[in-house]
Design a protein around this motif. Structure first.
Motif, PDB file in Angstrom:
ATOM      1  N   LEU A 119      -6.771   3.133  -3.718  1.00  0.00           N
ATOM      2  CA  LEU A 119      -7.240   3.140  -2.135  1.00  0.00           C
ATOM      3  C   LEU A 119      -8.384   2.150  -1.989  1.00  0.00           C
ATOM      4  CD1 LEU A 119      -6.786   6.830  -0.614  1.00  0.00           C
ATOM      5  CD2 LEU A 119      -5.471   4.700  -0.124  1.00  0.00           C
ATOM      6  N   ARG A 122      -7.474  -1.048  -2.266  1.00  0.00           N
ATOM      7  CA  ARG A 122      -6.841  -1.800  -1.071  1.00  0.00           C
ATOM      8  C   ARG A 122      -7.745  -1.907   0.244  1.00  0.00           C
ATOM      9  NH1 ARG A 122      -1.101  -0.795   0.192  1.00  0.00           N
ATOM     10  NH2 ARG A 122      -0.965  -1.310   2.374  1.00  0.00           N
ATOM     11  N   LEU A 163      -0.199   9.777   0.646  1.00  0.00           N
ATOM     12  CA  LEU A 163      -0.775   8.754   1.534  1.00  0.00           C
ATOM     13  C   LEU A 163      -0.774   7.218   0.906  1.00  0.00           C
ATOM     14  CD1 LEU A 163      -2.700   8.043   3.850  1.00  0.00           C
ATOM     15  CD2 LEU A 163      -4.668   8.291   2.188  1.00  0.00           C
ATOM     16  N   ILE A 164      -0.850   7.056  -0.310  1.00  0.00           N
ATOM     17  CA  ILE A 164      -0.510   5.622  -0.899  1.00  0.00           C
ATOM     18  C   ILE A 164       0.937   5.477  -0.768  1.00  0.00           C
ATOM     19  CG2 ILE A 164      -0.766   4.139  -2.831  1.00  0.00           C
ATOM     20  CD1 ILE A 164      -3.223   5.621  -3.363  1.00  0.00           C
ATOM     21  N   LYS A 166       2.931   6.315   1.557  1.00  0.00           N
ATOM     22  CA  LYS A 166       3.229   6.152   2.959  1.00  0.00           C
ATOM     23  C   LYS A 166       2.632   4.621   3.498  1.00  0.00           C
ATOM     24  CE  LYS A 166       4.727   7.329   7.024  1.00  0.00           C
ATOM     25  NZ  LYS A 166       6.300   7.097   7.170  1.00  0.00           N
ATOM     26  N   ILE A 167       1.414   4.588   2.915  1.00  0.00           N
ATOM     27  CA  ILE A 167       0.792   3.069   3.290  1.00  0.00           C
ATOM     28  C   ILE A 167       1.387   1.971   2.710  1.00  0.00           C
ATOM     29  CG2 ILE A 167      -1.290   2.003   2.725  1.00  0.00           C
ATOM     30  CD1 ILE A 167      -2.960   4.369   3.007  1.00  0.00           C
ATOM     31  N   SER A 168       2.004   2.181   1.640  1.00  0.00           N
ATOM     32  CA  SER A 168       2.880   1.067   0.867  1.00  0.00           C
ATOM     33  C   SER A 168       4.200   1.032   1.576  1.00  0.00           C
ATOM     34  CB  SER A 168       2.788   1.430  -0.795  1.00  0.00           C
ATOM     35  OG  SER A 168       1.565   1.344  -1.100  1.00  0.00           O
ATOM     36  N   ASN A 169       4.560   1.875   2.356  1.00  0.00           N
ATOM     37  CA  ASN A 169       5.996   2.068   3.091  1.00  0.00           C
ATOM     38  C   ASN A 169       7.193   2.262   1.996  1.00  0.00           C
ATOM     39  OD1 ASN A 169       5.291   1.794   5.734  1.00  0.00           O
ATOM     40  ND2 ASN A 169       5.098  -0.663   5.565  1.00  0.00           N
TER      41      ASN A 169
END
Length: 181
Positions: A119, A122, A163-164, A166-169
């Motif tokens: 995170l 990123r 979370l990661i 979801k953020i990375s799709n």
């Protein structure tokens, strides 16, 4: 040393992809810090509500997982059973000791460091990643949670993992999103 040669020699660095040498050194230090912290605090018993919920692990351990339902006397608050089952399973394999209980939390601690680092890489500028890792080392709540063997550390790890994800799709962990209202 060429990057491909370094990666083949050091498989741990394949798990933690880093470009900056200073970050590599600090990340290794942070990982070693939490490993050392775990061993130095291996004599600390379960604390506060963890001592109450440890009874759930003892129930599973003593009954050889014959019943997955526990009495409300053991779990008045409805804690996450999967962690206590995990702890009982680790006890069955490695023995029912405080050291084993502390070591059972260690993979989650190292996972938090890894996901936290990802995170930071990123969302922060390269120079700030080092400070983010230092912040992780000095954050008192996290340090306290890392030595008391509660289920908060695995929850934090799984949160960061989701979370990661979801953020990375990728949505590997989050198969179903909540409907938007």
């Amino acid at each position: 040393i060429r990057k491909d040669v370094f990666d083949s020699v050091n498989p741990l660095m394949n798990i933690f992809p880093i470009n900056n040498t200073g970050e590599k050194i600090l990340l290794c230090f942070v990982l070693l810090f939490f490993i050392t912290l775990t061993f130095f605090n291996s004599g600390i018993p379960f604390f506060w509500d963890s001592s109450l919920y440890c009874g759930i692990s003892c129930f599973y351990y003593d009954n050889n997982f014959s019943s997955l339902l526990v009495s409300p006397d053991l779990d008045p608050a409805g804690s996450p059973m999967i962690y206590w089952m995990y702890l009982a399973a680790v006890w069955k394999i490695f023995g029912k000791t405080l050291l084993v209980s502390h070591l059972a939390v260690l993979p989650f601690l190292l996972g938090i460091v890894r996901e936290y680092y990802k995170l930071a890489k990123r969302f922060l500028s390269p120079g700030m990643v080092v400070f983010a890792l230092l912040l992780l080392l000095t954050e008192p709540t996290f340090l306290t949670q890392s030595i008391i063997m509660g289920y908060d550390v695995p929850k934090a790890y799984l949160f960061l993992l989701a979370l990661i994800d979801k953020i990375s799709n990728r949505c590997l962990l989050l198969k179903y999103d909540l409907p938007e209202f």
